[in-house]
Scaffold this motif. Structure first.
Motif, PDB file in Angstrom:
ATOM      1  N   ASP A  26     -15.718  20.691  -0.344  1.00  0.00           N
ATOM      2  CA  ASP A  26     -14.350  20.228  -0.568  1.00  0.00           C
ATOM      3  C   ASP A  26     -14.048  18.915   0.163  1.00  0.00           C
ATOM      4  O   ASP A  26     -12.906  18.491   0.226  1.00  0.00           O
ATOM      5  N   MET A  27     -15.087  18.272   0.685  1.00  0.00           N
ATOM      6  CA  MET A  27     -14.886  16.989   1.368  1.00  0.00           C
ATOM      7  C   MET A  27     -14.896  15.851   0.355  1.00  0.00           C
ATOM      8  O   MET A  27     -15.861  15.688  -0.381  1.00  0.00           O
ATOM      9  N   MET A  69       0.839  -1.181   0.000  1.00  0.00           N
ATOM     10  CA  MET A  69       0.000   0.000   0.000  1.00  0.00           C
ATOM     11  C   MET A  69       0.884   1.244   0.000  1.00  0.00           C
ATOM     12  O   MET A  69       1.899   1.283   0.675  1.00  0.00           O
ATOM     13  N   SER A  70       0.496   2.245  -0.756  1.00  0.00           N
ATOM     14  CA  SER A  70       1.297   3.453  -0.861  1.00  0.00           C
ATOM     15  C   SER A  70       1.182   4.302   0.398  1.00  0.00           C
ATOM     16  O   SER A  70       0.225   4.204   1.163  1.00  0.00           O
ATOM     17  N   LYS A  71       2.190   5.143   0.599  1.00  0.00           N
ATOM     18  CA  LYS A  71       2.215   6.023   1.759  1.00  0.00           C
ATOM     19  C   LYS A  71       1.015   6.971   1.752  1.00  0.00           C
ATOM     20  O   LYS A  71       0.420   7.239   2.770  1.00  0.00           O
ATOM     21  N   GLU A  72       0.650   7.478   0.550  1.00  0.00           N
ATOM     22  CA  GLU A  72      -0.467   8.421   0.445  1.00  0.00           C
ATOM     23  C   GLU A  72      -1.775   7.799   0.928  1.00  0.00           C
ATOM     24  O   GLU A  72      -2.558   8.430   1.599  1.00  0.00           O
ATOM     25  N   LYS A  73      -1.993   6.526   0.589  1.00  0.00           N
ATOM     26  CA  LYS A  73      -3.225   5.866   1.006  1.00  0.00           C
ATOM     27  C   LYS A  73      -3.265   5.751   2.531  1.00  0.00           C
ATOM     28  O   LYS A  73      -4.283   5.992   3.149  1.00  0.00           O
ATOM     29  N   ASN A  74      -2.142   5.414   3.148  1.00  0.00           N
ATOM     30  CA  ASN A  74      -2.089   5.320   4.600  1.00  0.00           C
ATOM     31  C   ASN A  74      -2.363   6.675   5.236  1.00  0.00           C
ATOM     32  O   ASN A  74      -3.069   6.775   6.222  1.00  0.00           O
ATOM     33  N   VAL A  75      -1.796   7.727   4.682  1.00  0.00           N
ATOM     34  CA  VAL A  75      -2.028   9.075   5.197  1.00  0.00           C
ATOM     35  C   VAL A  75      -3.503   9.417   5.082  1.00  0.00           C
ATOM     36  O   VAL A  75      -4.114   9.929   6.012  1.00  0.00           O
ATOM     37  N   PHE A  76      -4.098   9.117   3.930  1.00  0.00           N
ATOM     38  CA  PHE A  76      -5.498   9.440   3.692  1.00  0.00           C
ATOM     39  C   PHE A  76      -6.402   8.682   4.658  1.00  0.00           C
ATOM     40  O   PHE A  76      -7.370   9.231   5.181  1.00  0.00           O
ATOM     41  N   ASP A  77      -6.106   7.410   4.900  1.00  0.00           N
ATOM     42  CA  ASP A  77      -6.953   6.584   5.748  1.00  0.00           C
ATOM     43  C   ASP A  77      -6.927   6.979   7.220  1.00  0.00           C
ATOM     44  O   ASP A  77      -7.788   6.575   7.976  1.00  0.00           O
ATOM     45  N   LYS A  78      -5.957   7.782   7.624  1.00  0.00           N
ATOM     46  CA  LYS A  78      -5.873   8.138   9.049  1.00  0.00           C
ATOM     47  C   LYS A  78      -6.878   9.218   9.447  1.00  0.00           C
ATOM     48  O   LYS A  78      -7.128   9.425  10.617  1.00  0.00           O
ATOM     49  N   TYR A  79      -7.463   9.893   8.479  1.00  0.00           N
ATOM     50  CA  TYR A  79      -8.385  10.969   8.800  1.00  0.00           C
ATOM     51  C   TYR A  79      -9.744  10.437   9.240  1.00  0.00           C
ATOM     52  O   TYR A  79     -10.163   9.361   8.843  1.00  0.00           O
ATOM     53  N   GLN A  80     -10.406  11.217  10.051  1.00  0.00           N
ATOM     54  CA  GLN A  80     -11.730  10.833  10.534  1.00  0.00           C
ATOM     55  C   GLN A  80     -12.712  10.812   9.367  1.00  0.00           C
ATOM     56  O   GLN A  80     -12.559  11.547   8.400  1.00  0.00           O
ATOM     57  N   THR A  81     -13.706   9.969   9.527  1.00  0.00           N
ATOM     58  CA  THR A  81     -14.723   9.836   8.494  1.00  0.00           C
ATOM     59  C   THR A  81     -16.108   9.965   9.106  1.00  0.00           C
ATOM     60  O   THR A  81     -16.276   9.858  10.323  1.00  0.00           O
ATOM     61  N   LYS A  82     -17.059  10.189   8.240  1.00  0.00           N
ATOM     62  CA  LYS A  82     -18.465  10.068   8.629  1.00  0.00           C
ATOM     63  C   LYS A  82     -19.122   9.207   7.570  1.00  0.00           C
ATOM     64  O   LYS A  82     -18.769   9.266   6.390  1.00  0.00           O
ATOM     65  N   THR A  83     -20.048   8.352   8.011  1.00  0.00           N
ATOM     66  CA  THR A  83     -20.626   7.347   7.122  1.00  0.00           C
ATOM     67  C   THR A  83     -22.143   7.374   7.182  1.00  0.00           C
ATOM     68  O   THR A  83     -22.732   7.514   8.250  1.00  0.00           O
ATOM     69  N   LEU A  84     -22.750   7.224   6.015  1.00  0.00           N
ATOM     70  CA  LEU A  84     -24.199   7.136   5.867  1.00  0.00           C
ATOM     71  C   LEU A  84     -24.490   5.822   5.153  1.00  0.00           C
ATOM     72  O   LEU A  84     -23.945   5.573   4.079  1.00  0.00           O
ATOM     73  N   LYS A  85     -25.334   4.985   5.760  1.00  0.00           N
ATOM     74  CA  LYS A  85     -25.676   3.695   5.164  1.00  0.00           C
ATOM     75  C   LYS A  85     -27.191   3.556   5.067  1.00  0.00           C
ATOM     76  O   LYS A  85     -27.907   3.919   5.999  1.00  0.00           O
ATOM     77  N   PHE A  86     -27.629   3.006   3.916  1.00  0.00           N
ATOM     78  CA  PHE A  86     -29.048   2.710   3.759  1.00  0.00           C
ATOM     79  C   PHE A  86     -29.233   1.677   2.656  1.00  0.00           C
ATOM     80  O   PHE A  86     -28.304   1.392   1.896  1.00  0.00           O
ATOM     81  N   THR A  87     -30.428   1.114   2.593  1.00  0.00           N
ATOM     82  CA  THR A  87     -30.752   0.086   1.607  1.00  0.00           C
ATOM     83  C   THR A  87     -31.991   0.506   0.830  1.00  0.00           C
ATOM     84  O   THR A  87     -32.962   0.996   1.408  1.00  0.00           O
ATOM     85  N   THR A 122     -19.230   7.587   2.386  1.00  0.00           N
ATOM     86  CA  THR A 122     -18.232   7.938   3.397  1.00  0.00           C
ATOM     87  C   THR A 122     -17.590   9.264   3.032  1.00  0.00           C
ATOM     88  O   THR A 122     -17.113   9.439   1.906  1.00  0.00           O
ATOM     89  N   GLY A 123     -17.597  10.191   3.980  1.00  0.00           N
ATOM     90  CA  GLY A 123     -16.926  11.481   3.808  1.00  0.00           C
ATOM     91  C   GLY A 123     -15.658  11.508   4.628  1.00  0.00           C
ATOM     92  O   GLY A 123     -15.624  11.003   5.757  1.00  0.00           O
ATOM     93  N   TYR A 124     -14.588  12.071   4.071  1.00  0.00           N
ATOM     94  CA  TYR A 124     -13.289  12.129   4.741  1.00  0.00           C
ATOM     95  C   TYR A 124     -12.976  13.551   5.168  1.00  0.00           C
ATOM     96  O   TYR A 124     -12.985  14.467   4.349  1.00  0.00           O
ATOM     97  N   PHE A 125     -12.685  13.721   6.465  1.00  0.00           N
ATOM     98  CA  PHE A 125     -12.290  15.016   7.006  1.00  0.00           C
ATOM     99  C   PHE A 125     -10.782  15.160   6.826  1.00  0.00           C
ATOM    100  O   PHE A 125     -10.000  14.596   7.598  1.00  0.00           O
ATOM    101  N   LEU A 126     -10.373  15.885   5.797  1.00  0.00           N
ATOM    102  CA  LEU A 126      -8.949  16.057   5.533  1.00  0.00           C
ATOM    103  C   LEU A 126      -8.426  17.266   6.293  1.00  0.00           C
ATOM    104  O   LEU A 126      -9.109  18.273   6.436  1.00  0.00           O
ATOM    105  N   ASN A 127      -7.196  17.144   6.765  1.00  0.00           N
ATOM    106  CA  ASN A 127      -6.517  18.253   7.413  1.00  0.00           C
ATOM    107  C   ASN A 127      -5.451  18.733   6.428  1.00  0.00           C
ATOM    108  O   ASN A 127      -4.389  18.111   6.312  1.00  0.00           O
ATOM    109  N   TYR A 128      -5.743  19.808   5.718  1.00  0.00           N
ATOM    110  CA  TYR A 128      -4.827  20.274   4.682  1.00  0.00           C
ATOM    111  C   TYR A 128      -3.494  20.748   5.263  1.00  0.00           C
ATOM    112  O   TYR A 128      -2.475  20.713   4.587  1.00  0.00           O
ATOM    113  N   GLY A 129      -3.488  21.179   6.512  1.00  0.00           N
ATOM    114  CA  GLY A 129      -2.228  21.553   7.166  1.00  0.00           C
ATOM    115  C   GLY A 129      -1.298  20.357   7.290  1.00  0.00           C
ATOM    116  O   GLY A 129      -0.103  20.448   6.992  1.00  0.00           O
TER     117      GLY A 129
END
Length: 166
Positions: A69-70, A1-19, A149-156
């Motif tokens: 921008d999320m 797995m690339s470093k960028e993917k690991n960095v991206f996956d560390k951010y908090q998420t919010k999830t909406l699920k339905f059927t 799934t929405g990702y809360f990115l920290n641009y800093g």
């Protein structure tokens, strides 16, 4: 797995699920008549159903509209009924997910319908969707499982990583 993917996956998420119950419907081609373009009724009705089920899930799960921008990831699982005409061994294999449905509608048309239907309901614009995973499987109930799934990115943090400060 690339470093960028690991960095991206560390951010908090919010999830909406339905059927959404029922067989999958794909986006149909726009019809032209009397100098106007209009969406076929089958696509319009399915989009209304998707929006309705999404709105219900939003209220139950306290989902808030993400910022424009999320980054958004959408996962779709199409649950198909096994044809009654199939042999017993086929139905058993389908239950074990050893066989997958190869049927209409085309996955790209289902994806298009769902991404369009969720725009302005689950997220501001479908341009925010950076990843969409879609698959078909056999099930006892015809339905489409949706996970947004929405990702809360920290641009800093991202800037610091790119500048070698982290």
């Amino acid at each position: 797995m690339s470093k960028e993917k690991n960095v991206f996956d560390k951010y908090q998420t919010k999830t909406l699920k339905f059927t959404v119950l029922g067989a999958a419907v794909g986006q149909q081609r726009v019809k032209f008549g009397n100098g106007h373009a209009h969406e076929p009724a089958k696509s319009s009705v399915e989009k209304m159903l998707v929006r309705s089920m999404c709105q219900q899930a939003i209220e139950e799960q306290h989902w808030t509209m993400p910022s424009s921008d999320m980054p958004i990831k959408v996962d779709l699982v199409i649950n198909c009924l096994c044809p009654k005409s199939k042999a017993r061994w086929f139905k058993e294999a389908a239950q074990r997910n050893l066989i997958v449905p190869l049927s209409k509608p085309d996955l790209d048309n289902v994806e298009k319908l769902y991404l369009d239907a969720l725009t302005h309901v689950a997220y501001p614009d479908d341009k925010q969707v950076f990843s969409c995973n879609i698959r078909r499987q056999y099930s006892n109930i015809a339905s489409i499982d949706v996970c947004v799934t929405g990702y809360f990115l920290n641009y800093g943090d991202i800037k610091a990583i790119c500048l070698g400060k982290k």
